[in-house]
Design an enzyme around this catalytic site. Structure first.
Site, PDB file in Angstrom:
ATOM      1  N   HIS A  42     -42.547  13.588 -11.424  1.00  0.00           N
ATOM      2  CA  HIS A  42     -43.403  14.864 -11.678  1.00  0.00           C
ATOM      3  C   HIS A  42     -42.370  15.938 -11.644  1.00  0.00           C
ATOM      4  CE1 HIS A  42     -46.367  18.016 -11.334  1.00  0.00           C
ATOM      5  NE2 HIS A  42     -47.258  17.135 -11.290  1.00  0.00           N
TER       6      HIS A  42
ATOM      7  N   ARG B 120     -47.454  24.994 -15.077  1.00  0.00           N
ATOM      8  CA  ARG B 120     -46.667  24.980 -16.354  1.00  0.00           C
ATOM      9  C   ARG B 120     -47.913  24.922 -17.470  1.00  0.00           C
ATOM     10  NH1 ARG B 120     -44.913  19.964 -17.990  1.00  0.00           N
ATOM     11  NH2 ARG B 120     -45.694  18.920 -16.028  1.00  0.00           N
TER      12      ARG B 120
END
Ligand SMILES: Cc1cc2nc3c(=O)[nH]c(=O)nc-3n(C[C@H](O)[C@H](O)[C@H](O)COP(=O)(O)OP(=O)(O)OC[C@H]3O[C@@H](n4cnc5c(N)ncnc54)[C@H](O)[C@@H]3O)c2cc1C
Length: 572
Positions: free
Chosen positions: A238, A260
C-alpha cells in the site's frame, strides 16, 4: 510433553472473517457437530478483518453486475486469478452481504433512499464498496463474534497452532498441535476437519500493515506439511503507510487510499511532486505503480527525515480535510503530524499476500481433512488484490468452507490417530531455543536482518541477483534462529519464545516468496523485476506453484474469459 488432548468434529484456526463465517455456517449446516475455534489472540479482538477500514466489494447497484465485478477482478489480477474461484467470489459476495445485514445484524451506511451506500475504490469500473464509515471491519467482526458467542461453539483463545499433524501413514490430517500461550503447555487437538484461516500476513517487511498476531503461521505450517502454495511472489504494498519513526507501532499503518483519491499530493524530500514523472494518472495510479515510484524516489535518496516521502493535503483546504478525513487527521496528530495543514511522512507498506495454499472451489486442499479460506488461500486474486476484495474473499470462502466441512464430516469424517513421532518432532522443534546454550543472542538483530533482506531485495523492486542474495541471507538467518538460545525456562506468556516462533515462520515463508519471485521471469501486478520488466504474453499466463523447494510454472486456465475478451455485453 503434550499435556492435554481435545477431540472435536471441526477445528477452525483463526477468528477473522474466514474463521468466524466458517464456524457459523458449519454450525447451521450440521448443528449436531462439535465446533472449536482456536485462535492466537482473543476471539473477535485480533486479526486483520477487524482492521478493515475501506469496505467490502459487491455488485448490488443498478448498472453494476457480477460480470463487471468479475472482469475488474481478473484484469486487476493481470489474468493470473483462477477464474472459477474469482467467479465464486463475485457471485457469493452478494449472498454474504445480505446475510451480514439481514441475519447477522450488521448495519452498513445507506443512501437517502435507504439502499446500501457504495463508494469508489481504486481499480474498479463501478462504485461498489459497501462500508460502515471507515470502521467496516469492526462492524463485521463484532456482529460475527456475538453470533459465535451465542451458539455452542467452543473457543480456545490464546492458543497458538504450531503444526499440522498427519496420521501415521501420512494419508490424511489427524489434528493440530498447539502451544497454550497462557501456560506454555502443549495441547493436541484431534479433528475430523480442520480449517486453516490464520490470515497470511506479510509482517516480514520492515513496513507492514497487518496486526501483530499475524506471522504467516498457517502458510508456514502448510508449506512444512508439503502442500502446494501458489502466487507466493505476489505481495501487495500500500503506497501510504505512516512513517513516524522506529519507536512506534503506528509506523507502517495505513493512511487510506481516499487521500490520494481526493487529490492528495505525494512529495519527495525536496517537496516536489514526482508522480507525474512515473504515470499520467499521477497520485491516482494503481497501488503497485505508486509504490514503485515512491520506492525509486526513496532509493534516489531524496527523502524525508525518517527516510520516506510526504503526503500533502493542505491545498484541498484544511477544514475540508479535517471534515472528510477525521480519523486520518487524528491518527496523524497522535504521531505529531498535521495532515490537514502540513506534511505527513509516508512510505509504502506491505499489506496483503495474494498467494497462499492451493484449494478447490469447496475449500478442500490436497490433504484430506484440511480446508483453507481467507488470506491463507491462493488463487482468487492473481497478481493484485482489488481494495475491497479482501474481506469479501475471507467471508465468502469462510462460509463455503463451513458448509463443505459440515458435509464432509457427515459423509466421511473420522477421528484419526496422529503420528506420535510427528508430534514429538514438532514439540522438539518448538523447544529448540530453551535447549540451545549459551543464552544471550538478540532476536532484534535477527529481525532486522529479515527486514533488510525482504525490504531491500524481495520488496517493491526486484532483480535476479538481489533475489539470489536474499535467498542465501534467509538460509543463514534460519540457521541463526536454529542456534538461538532463550534466557530462562518460563514458558507462560513468554513473548520472546513466541517471537522466535514468529520469526521462524516468517523466514520460512520469506524463502518461499523469494523462490517464487526468482522463478517468475516477468513483471506483473505486485511483482516487478527490473531485469524482466515486460509482462509477457497474457495468453501464456502461468502461475507459480511451490512445494517444499520445487517451483513449477503452471498455465492459467481461462475457463470463463480469455485475454482480449470480456464478459460485459455492452462492451462487445
Ligand atoms: C489495515 C488494514 C486495512 C484493510 N482494509 C481492507 C478493506 O478496506 N477492504 C478489504 O477488502 N480488505 C482490507 N484489508 C484486508 C483484509 O483485512 C483481509 O484480507 C481479511 O480480513 C483477511 O481475513 P482472514 O479471516 O483471512 O484473516 P484475519 O482476519 O487476519 O484473521 C486471522 C486470524 O488467525 C489468527 N491466527 C494467526 N496465526 C495463528 C496461529 N498460529 N494459531 C491460531 N490462530 C492464529 C489470528 O489471531 C486471527 O484471529 C485490510 C487489511 C489491513 C491490515
Amino acid at each position: 510433553m503434550v499435556t492435554s488432548r481435545i477431540d472435536t468434529d471441526i477445528l477452525i484456526l483463526g477468528s477473522g472473517g474466514a474463521g468466524l463465517f466458517a464456524a457459523l455456517h458449519a454450525c447451521q449446516a450440521a448443528p449436531e457437530l462439535s465446533i472449536t475455534v482456536a485462535v492466537k489472540g482473543l476471539l473477535g479482538k485480533c486479526g486483520c478483518t477487524r482492521m478493515v477500514q475501506g469496505g467490502y466489494n459487491v455488485a448490488l447497484a443498478k448498472g453494476d453486475s457480477i460480470e463487471r465485478h468479475f472482469m475488474d477482478t481478473i484484469e486487476g489480477g493481470k489474468w493470473l486469478p483462477d477464474q472459477d474461484l474469482a467467479w465464486q467470489l463475485v457471485t457469493l459476495a452478494v449472498e454474504r452481504i445480505r446475510e451480514l445485514e439481514n441475519e447477522l445484524g450488521c448495519f452498513f451506511d445507506r443512501n437517502p433512499d435507504g439502499s446500501i451506500h457504495q463508494k469508489a475504490f481504486a481499480g474498479q469500473t463501478f462504485d461498489r464498496t459497501v462500508h460502515k464509515g471507515d470502521l467496516t471491519g469492526i462492524e463485521i467482526i463484532n456482529r460475527l463474534a456475538e453470533q459465535v458467542w451465542a451458539r455452542g461453539i467452543a473457543r480456545l483463545e490464546e492458543q497458538r497452532a504450531v503444526e499440522l499433524i498427519r496420521t501415521k501413514d501420512g494419508a490424511a490430517l489427524s489434528g493440530v498441535l498447539f502451544v497454550d500461550m497462557r501456560t506454555g503447555e502443549y495441547v493436541f487437538v484431534r479433528a475430523k476437519a480442520v480449517l486453516l484461516a490464520t490470515g497470511g500476513g506479510p509482517t516480514m517487511y520492515r513496513y507492514h500493515t497487518p496486526s501483530g498476531d499475524k506471522s504467516c503461521d498457517g502458510l508456514a505450517m502448510a508449506w512444512r506439511a508439503g502442500l502446494p502454495l501458489r502466487d507466493m511472489e505476489m505481495v501487495q504494498f500500500h503506497p501510504t503507510g505512516l512513517l513516524a519513526g522506529a519507536h512506534t507501532r503506528m509506523t507502517g499503518t495505513v493512511l487510506e487510499e481516499g487521500l490520494r483519491g481526493a487529490g492528495g499530493h505525494l512529495l519527495n524530500g525536496e517537496r516536489e511532486r514526482f508522480m507525474g514523472r512515473y504515470d499520467p494518472k499521477a497520485e491516482r495510479a494503481t497501488r503497485d505503480i505508486v509504490s514503485r515510484a515512491m520506492f525509486s524516489e526513496i532509493k534516489n535518496g531524496n527523502t524525508s527525515p525518517h527516510g520516506g516521502l510526504y503526503i500533502s493535503m493542505s491545498h484541498l483546504g484544511a477544514d475540508n480535510v479535517r471534515k472528510q478525513f477525521k480519523g486520518m487527521v487524528e491518527r496523524c496528530a497522535d504521531c505529531g503530524f498535521d495532515l490537514a495543514g502540513g506534511l505527513v511522512e509516508v512510505v509504502p507498506t506491505a499489506h496483503y499476500m495474494m498467494g497462499g495454499v492451493e484449494f478447490a472451489a469447496d475449500c478442500r486442499t490436497e490433504l484430506p481433512g484440511l480446508f483453507v479460506a481467507g488470506e491463507d488461500s491462493g488463487g482468487v486474486h492473481g497478481a493484485n488484490r482489488l481494495g475491497g476484495n479482501g474481506v469479501a474473499n475471507s467471508t465468502v470462502f469462510g462460509a463455503v468452507a463451513g458448509d463443505s466441512m459440515a458435509a464432509w464430516v457427515r459423509r466421511e469424517g473420522a477421528l484419526r490417530e496422529p503420528d506420535g513421532a510427528a508430534i514429538e518432532s514438532a514439540v522438539a522443534t518448538c523447544e529448540t531455543p530453551f535447549k540451545n546454550r549459551p543464552a544471550g543472542s538478540n532476536l532484534e538483530s535477527l529481525r532486522e536482518k529479515l527486514f533488510e533482506a525482504m525490504w531491500e531485495r524481495v520488496g517493491i523492486l526486484r532483480d535476479g541477483a538481489g533475489l539470489e542474495q536474499a535467498l542465501r541471507e534467509l538460509g543463514s538467518l534460519n540457521d541463526e534462529l536454529d542456534r538461538f538460545a532463550l534466557d530462562g525456562t518460563n514458558r507462560a506468556f513468554n513473548l520472546s519464545w513466541h517471537d522466535w516462533m514468529n520469526l521462524k515462520n516468517l523466514v520460512a515463508v520469506s524463502r518461499v516468496i523469494t523462490a517464487a519471485a526468482i522463478a517468475r521471469k516477468d513483471s506483473r501486478g505486485a511483482h516487478f523485476r527490473s531485469d524482466f520488466p515486460e509482462t509477457g504474453p497474457l495468453d501464456e499466463s502461468a502461475f507459480t506453484s511451490i512445494r517444499f523447494d520445487d517451483v513449477a510454472m503452471r498455465p492459467v486456465k481461462f475457463t470463463r474469459v480469455r485475454p482480449g475478451q470480456t464478459l460485459l455485453k455492452d462492451a462487445a
